[in-house]
Write a protein that holds these residues in place. Sequence first.
Motif, PDB file in Angstrom:
ATOM      1  N   LYS A 176       0.845  -1.189   0.000  1.00 53.72           N
ATOM      2  CA  LYS A 176       0.000   0.000   0.000  1.00 53.72           C
ATOM      3  C   LYS A 176       0.882   1.241   0.000  1.00 53.72           C
ATOM      4  N   THR A 177       0.254   2.404  -0.042  1.00 54.77           N
ATOM      5  CA  THR A 177       1.006   3.666  -0.135  1.00 54.77           C
ATOM      6  C   THR A 177       2.036   3.798   0.974  1.00 54.77           C
ATOM      7  N   PHE A 178       1.631   3.486   2.199  1.00 59.03           N
ATOM      8  CA  PHE A 178       2.536   3.627   3.347  1.00 59.03           C
ATOM      9  C   PHE A 178       2.973   2.244   3.825  1.00 59.03           C
ATOM     10  N   ASP A 179       3.790   1.594   2.992  1.00 64.18           N
ATOM     11  CA  ASP A 179       4.210   0.229   3.305  1.00 64.18           C
ATOM     12  C   ASP A 179       5.385   0.159   4.266  1.00 64.18           C
ATOM     13  N   PHE A 180       5.946   1.310   4.624  1.00 63.68           N
ATOM     14  CA  PHE A 180       7.034   1.323   5.604  1.00 63.68           C
ATOM     15  C   PHE A 180       6.544   1.798   6.982  1.00 63.68           C
ATOM     16  N   LEU A 181       5.217   1.827   7.138  1.00 63.08           N
ATOM     17  CA  LEU A 181       4.636   2.174   8.431  1.00 63.08           C
ATOM     18  C   LEU A 181       3.972   0.943   9.036  1.00 63.08           C
ATOM     19  N   LYS A 182       4.291   0.624  10.266  1.00 63.53           N
ATOM     20  CA  LYS A 182       3.638  -0.466  10.983  1.00 63.53           C
ATOM     21  C   LYS A 182       2.824   0.133  12.127  1.00 63.53           C
ATOM     22  N   VAL A 183       1.500   0.024  12.022  1.00 63.63           N
ATOM     23  CA  VAL A 183       0.620   0.618  13.039  1.00 63.63           C
ATOM     24  C   VAL A 183       0.495  -0.341  14.222  1.00 63.63           C
ATOM     25  N   THR A 184       0.896   0.141  15.405  1.00 63.31           N
ATOM     26  CA  THR A 184       0.850  -0.728  16.593  1.00 63.31           C
ATOM     27  C   THR A 184      -0.124  -0.228  17.662  1.00 63.31           C
ATOM     28  N   GLY A 185      -0.673   0.983  17.470  1.00 62.50           N
ATOM     29  CA  GLY A 185      -1.594   1.464  18.489  1.00 62.50           C
ATOM     30  C   GLY A 185      -2.291   2.750  18.116  1.00 62.50           C
ATOM     31  N   LEU A 186      -3.184   3.179  19.008  1.00 60.95           N
ATOM     32  CA  LEU A 186      -3.936   4.427  18.855  1.00 60.95           C
ATOM     33  C   LEU A 186      -3.626   5.344  20.026  1.00 60.95           C
ATOM     34  N   HIS A 187      -3.819   6.627  19.799  1.00 59.66           N
ATOM     35  CA  HIS A 187      -3.485   7.624  20.808  1.00 59.66           C
ATOM     36  C   HIS A 187      -4.529   8.732  20.765  1.00 59.66           C
ATOM     37  N   PHE A 188      -4.943   9.220  21.933  1.00 65.96           N
ATOM     38  CA  PHE A 188      -5.743  10.445  21.965  1.00 65.96           C
ATOM     39  C   PHE A 188      -5.425  11.220  23.226  1.00 65.96           C
ATOM     40  N   HIS A 189      -5.661  12.504  23.171  1.00 67.67           N
ATOM     41  CA  HIS A 189      -5.504  13.375  24.331  1.00 67.67           C
ATOM     42  C   HIS A 189      -6.646  14.381  24.296  1.00 67.67           C
ATOM     43  N   LEU A 190      -7.489  14.359  25.318  1.00 67.60           N
ATOM     44  CA  LEU A 190      -8.640  15.250  25.355  1.00 67.60           C
ATOM     45  C   LEU A 190      -8.337  16.519  26.123  1.00 67.60           C
ATOM     46  N   ASP A 191      -8.855  17.625  25.634  1.00 64.82           N
ATOM     47  CA  ASP A 191      -8.759  18.885  26.353  1.00 64.82           C
ATOM     48  C   ASP A 191      -9.736  18.827  27.522  1.00 64.82           C
ATOM     49  N   GLY A 192      -9.403  19.468  28.632  1.00 64.33           N
ATOM     50  CA  GLY A 192     -10.289  19.449  29.793  1.00 64.33           C
ATOM     51  C   GLY A 192     -10.042  18.223  30.657  1.00 64.33           C
ATOM     52  N   TYR A 193     -10.911  18.032  31.648  1.00 67.31           N
ATOM     53  CA  TYR A 193     -10.652  17.013  32.668  1.00 67.31           C
ATOM     54  C   TYR A 193     -11.856  16.105  32.936  1.00 67.31           C
ATOM     55  N   SER A 194     -12.664  15.855  31.929  1.00 67.56           N
ATOM     56  CA  SER A 194     -13.856  15.026  32.111  1.00 67.56           C
ATOM     57  C   SER A 194     -13.513  13.543  32.039  1.00 67.56           C
TER      58      SER A 194
END
Length: 491
Positions: free
Chosen positions: A200-218
Amino acid sequence: MKEKKMYYKGAPKNELTPITSSWMHELFNDQDVLRGLIERYGSPVNIHHLPSFNENSKNYKELFESYGLKYRIFYARKANKSKGLVKQAFASGIGVDTASYKELEQSLSLGGNAENLVLTAAIKTEAQIKLAIENGVPIILDNEDECILTQSIAKEIGIIANVGFRISGFEVDGEKLYSRFGFDVDEVVDFIGSYVGEQKTFDFLKVTGLHFHLDGYSTHQRSVSLIASITIASTLKDKGHELSFIDIGGGILMNYLEKENEWVSFNENLKKAVVENNNNNITFNNNGLGFRLEDGELRGKLNTYPFFNTVNKNSFLKEVLDFIDEESGLSVASLLLKNDIEIRIEPGRSLLDQVGITVAKVSHRKKDAKGQWLVGLEMNMSQMMSSSADFLLDPFMLYSSEVEKEESVDVFFTGAYCLERDVLLKRKITLPRLPAIGEYVAFVNTAGYMMHFFETEAHLFELSTNLIFTGSNEKLSFFQFIDDNKIVLNS
């Protein structure tokens, strides 16, 4: 024989009593050691207590282990520049989240590797990405342009890049949470499925996880977003991507204050003072700290960190993990276990709770045109500054002799920049007597985002010295403090 009391907490009319640790009071009681440190390193000095950092790390580990979860903790390096804390993070078995080339390079030189580092920089340069790929450090990708750049560098040097995808735009209670960071949750599965992986287009990328960071403190928003991320991870696994982790970032609330009633009272009295306009006896020049009077009405909100929080640190994370998913009837923790997903966090402030103090020397005292006492300190506003409108903790005044006779005085602490706004604390602080030249003021719990986040060298002032204090059961000694600049990087 009665012990002499030579240090006092500032006690303004609206007190905000900070939580403190025994190591701080040990220092306040031994001014010979403090005097030696200031004379040797200049004013101000930042003192970092490693055992407190270890304790915070240990508490987070114990929480995750009580659920039987796979987990990793990454200390958010951007919260503090000290090299000693990076070494201590590795020594205590946690990792480090890096947000720049220098942070990554330095962390690698201090013992970092592919297992205990991550690169999450908001802007990623070629040099950052190349250094990360060469050392196997996971890169959290934010957008398609970063995918293109990372693919190009990885292909050029012939190494598959270990990457995670930052995602945002979660829907919580019918509202789509905005963020300028990350791939939209509604598009990320199609993007990764269509463009990332072998042939595929990005064949040198191996996806191992997801990340998020939410603004605020809920905690509610984090729970709902984490459930959505688990679903995305499961879908991507079905498409052949071996995702193993979800990183929920930082922003874990901590509590700075001893008493909730002081926090509530301060807020109410500040609002009242702003409404009364000319009767603000709380802050410098009627500063509303985010509140303002418009057409006779109170507008705005307190533009500071929420310094008192009943739910904080472990109890904050517990609320996230115990949240029940309506669809499955399972808790977030159970969903993570069921899907064999490792949870990761990137705390900065909360890992630095009770870790640091900033001590500065009194340079002068003067009365301004309003008759207010201004106490000038050998430091500047950038050396105790965050995005907050003010640092709402009462400081400690360290006198060189016992206060024999109480002569209550209200003061404002001012800094060394040639700016009218260089007022170190916006609140009026009440002391038992006017400080003398050469005495010291201590600001407590400043390690997280206060000491260094906006520190500058304007006027060609030297940056503050950071000292590492390992703690000891022996008598306090000048020689127990290590200059952070002397910590050797591996070649």
